[in-house]
Scaffold this motif. Structure first.
Motif, PDB file in Angstrom:
ATOM      1  N   GLN A 147      38.149  32.946  52.160  1.00  0.00           N
ATOM      2  CA  GLN A 147      37.807  31.508  52.079  1.00  0.00           C
ATOM      3  C   GLN A 147      37.586  30.917  51.192  1.00  0.00           C
ATOM      4  OE1 GLN A 147      39.079  29.707  56.240  1.00  0.00           O
ATOM      5  NE2 GLN A 147      40.016  31.302  55.934  1.00  0.00           N
ATOM      6  N   GLN A 194      42.215  31.421  46.818  1.00  0.00           N
ATOM      7  CA  GLN A 194      43.988  32.131  46.672  1.00  0.00           C
ATOM      8  C   GLN A 194      43.903  32.366  45.081  1.00  0.00           C
ATOM      9  OE1 GLN A 194      47.138  28.790  46.921  1.00  0.00           O
ATOM     10  NE2 GLN A 194      48.460  29.926  45.557  1.00  0.00           N
ATOM     11  N   LEU A 215      51.125  34.329  46.031  1.00  0.00           N
ATOM     12  CA  LEU A 215      50.333  33.289  47.388  1.00  0.00           C
ATOM     13  C   LEU A 215      51.008  31.866  47.430  1.00  0.00           C
ATOM     14  CD1 LEU A 215      47.298  35.144  46.744  1.00  0.00           C
ATOM     15  CD2 LEU A 215      48.628  35.970  48.797  1.00  0.00           C
ATOM     16  N   PHE A 225      51.068  26.714  54.902  1.00  0.00           N
ATOM     17  CA  PHE A 225      50.034  26.714  55.308  1.00  0.00           C
ATOM     18  C   PHE A 225      49.998  26.995  56.463  1.00  0.00           C
ATOM     19  CE2 PHE A 225      47.138  23.310  57.655  1.00  0.00           C
ATOM     20  CZ  PHE A 225      46.023  24.088  58.016  1.00  0.00           C
ATOM     21  N   SER A 276      47.769  35.740  56.122  1.00  0.00           N
ATOM     22  CA  SER A 276      48.656  34.205  56.602  1.00  0.00           C
ATOM     23  C   SER A 276      47.750  33.034  56.206  1.00  0.00           C
ATOM     24  CB  SER A 276      48.396  33.818  57.799  1.00  0.00           C
ATOM     25  OG  SER A 276      46.793  34.090  58.157  1.00  0.00           O
ATOM     26  N   ARG A 277      48.070  32.141  55.616  1.00  0.00           N
ATOM     27  CA  ARG A 277      47.555  30.765  55.051  1.00  0.00           C
ATOM     28  C   ARG A 277      46.729  30.221  56.128  1.00  0.00           C
ATOM     29  NH1 ARG A 277      46.940  28.266  49.987  1.00  0.00           N
ATOM     30  NH2 ARG A 277      48.486  29.118  49.659  1.00  0.00           N
ATOM     31  N   THR A 278      45.734  30.853  56.764  1.00  0.00           N
ATOM     32  CA  THR A 278      44.502  30.162  57.769  1.00  0.00           C
ATOM     33  C   THR A 278      43.045  30.344  58.267  1.00  0.00           C
ATOM     34  OG1 THR A 278      45.280  31.982  58.919  1.00  0.00           O
ATOM     35  CG2 THR A 278      46.450  30.654  59.924  1.00  0.00           C
ATOM     36  N   ASP A 294      40.956  25.909  51.777  1.00  0.00           N
ATOM     37  CA  ASP A 294      41.844  26.601  52.431  1.00  0.00           C
ATOM     38  C   ASP A 294      42.252  28.076  52.279  1.00  0.00           C
ATOM     39  OD1 ASP A 294      44.763  27.525  51.160  1.00  0.00           O
ATOM     40  OD2 ASP A 294      44.018  27.456  49.279  1.00  0.00           O
ATOM     41  N   PHE A 302      42.681  32.378  53.504  1.00  0.00           N
ATOM     42  CA  PHE A 302      43.904  33.656  53.768  1.00  0.00           C
ATOM     43  C   PHE A 302      42.916  34.125  55.354  1.00  0.00           C
ATOM     44  CE2 PHE A 302      44.863  31.572  49.984  1.00  0.00           C
ATOM     45  CZ  PHE A 302      46.822  31.955  49.928  1.00  0.00           C
ATOM     46  N   TYR A 305      42.410  21.716  53.419  1.00  0.00           N
ATOM     47  CA  TYR A 305      43.090  22.646  53.311  1.00  0.00           C
ATOM     48  C   TYR A 305      44.812  22.246  52.524  1.00  0.00           C
ATOM     49  CZ  TYR A 305      41.695  23.279  58.221  1.00  0.00           C
ATOM     50  OH  TYR A 305      40.819  23.391  58.959  1.00  0.00           O
ATOM     51  N   LYS A 306      45.369  23.740  51.719  1.00  0.00           N
ATOM     52  CA  LYS A 306      46.917  23.098  50.865  1.00  0.00           C
ATOM     53  C   LYS A 306      47.792  23.216  52.186  1.00  0.00           C
ATOM     54  CE  LYS A 306      48.810  25.532  47.152  1.00  0.00           C
ATOM     55  NZ  LYS A 306      48.902  26.446  45.953  1.00  0.00           N
TER      56      LYS A 306
END
Length: 366
Positions: A149, A154, A165, A170, A187-189, A195, A197, A364-365
């Motif tokens: 995070q 990323q 990626l 999102f 996952s992008r969470t 932002d 993964f 967040y992205k």
């Protein structure tokens, strides 16, 4: 009783992790220090072991149908490879758990649940799935979960995979992503307001991925423990089960009505939540700050004059902030912005004020 260990237990000790008992799991509360780790995630990147979380696979003809019945959000609108945040409620509208729903197909859905609730949730899901054509499988013991995070997450992770990626939007996920030579679901969470993964992999692959991310990130990433995980999620306005959520607290009282879709059709707790929405909640989670010295801890009483009006659910002096801020479940009539409150901090009463719960602009992205 011997504590349960994640597949990264030895890796944490190599990193100098201070290990604690977290709901019968031996997990790191911090490594280099909560403040340092918190700031690293906000300014650069942090790495978390969240392998204690539960994973339940729902498969069969009625998989999406039963999930939609179990949760408050509308699972029917999910596309394949999309993730959804939601609540499972009891018949009284209280929260059994908050969770993530990963939709592979209409016949294959993954539920990611809180570590402290795995056994309870599993019994609930199995009981409420009776009569549906589904199979429920707890795969928690086979899966490790790592979260990276922060604004540089990323860039760091991209160096370890050939998958772009940017293609993972999102609250979207992708299977078969090779990270550090190991196959993963990515996952992008995340749970920090930044932002980042979440990486799901077989236990045997977890330590290699963990060490590869730290080596690749170098000075731009730090391992982060449970302490920073809590201050980060709190600052981002994200709830914690057992604090802002519980069997006797509804999503509407917690301020998360957006994730309750009353018009989607039948689901457990709908009738009570519809009545509460129509009549209005009598209590709600509100933000506050203390104007005097002290930190308002979870469980401390909140007062208006001599009247007890609720209690603190989470309180911190967040790194970089001079005042204690927090969340409290209080009578709605006292929850207006600017309202004066008192907080019982041990033997002292400290003056406070109701403020917005938006403590942080999320990064967040989209």
């Amino acid at each position: 009783m011997e504590l349960k260990k994640t597949s990264l237990n030895e890796a944490h000790k190599k990193c100098g992790g201070k290990m604690v008992d977290f709901f019968s799991w031996e997990l790191p509360v911090e490594y280099s220090g909560l403040t340092t780790e918190h700031i690293s995630v906000r300014e650069s990147a942090g790495l978390f072991d969240v392998s204690h979380m539960g994973e339940v696979m729902v498969t069969g003809k009625d998989a999406l149908k039963v999930v939609d019945y179990l949760v408050t959000n509308d699972a029917k609108v999910l596309e394949e490879n999309q993730v959804m945040y939601t609540f499972m409620c009891n018949e009284r509208g209280g929260v059994v758990d908050d969770l993530l729903v990963y939709k592979y197909t209409d016949e294959r859905v993954l539920l990611v649940i809180n570590a402290a609730n795995i056994d309870k949730d599993l019994r609930w899901i199995e009981k409420k799935s009776e009569g549906f054509h589904v199979e429920i499988e707890d795969i928690s013991s086979r899966i490790s979960q790592i979260a990276i995070q922060g604004p540089k997450a990323q860039d760091i992770l991209q160096k370890l995979t050939e998958t772009s990626l940017d293609e993972i939007g999102f609250f979207r996920f992708k299977e078969g992503v090779v990270v550090a030579g190991e196959r993963c679901l990515v996952s992008r969470t995340g749970y920090t307001g930044e932002d980042g993964f979440e990486i799901y992999t077989e236990n045997a692959s977890a330590e290699k991925i963990w060490e590869s991310i730290l080596e690749t990130g170098g000075d731009e990433i730090l391992p982060a423990g449970l302490g920073a995980r809590d201050t980060l999620r709190f600052e981002a306005g994200l709830p914690l089960y057992g604090n802002e959520l519980g069997d006797d607290i509804t999503p509407l009282e917690a301020g998360f009505g957006f994730f309750v879709k009353l018009d989607k059709g039948e689901f457990i707790g709908r009738e009570v939540l519809a009545e509460q929405k129509a009549s209005g909640v009598k209590r709600r989670i509100a933000g506050f700050k203390l104007n005097g010295k002290g930190i308002g801890r979870s469980g401390y009483k909140v007062l208006a004059g001599d009247k007890e009006i609720g209690h603190i659910t989470t309180g911190y002096q967040i790194p970089g902030r001079s005042q204690c801020i927090g969340l409290a479940l209080i009578d709605k009539e006292h929850s207006k912005l600017g309202a004066e409150i008192d907080v019982q901090v041990r033997k002292r009463v400290v003056k406070g004020e109701i403020i917005s719960k938006k403590f942080l602009d999320k990064n967040y992205k989209k």
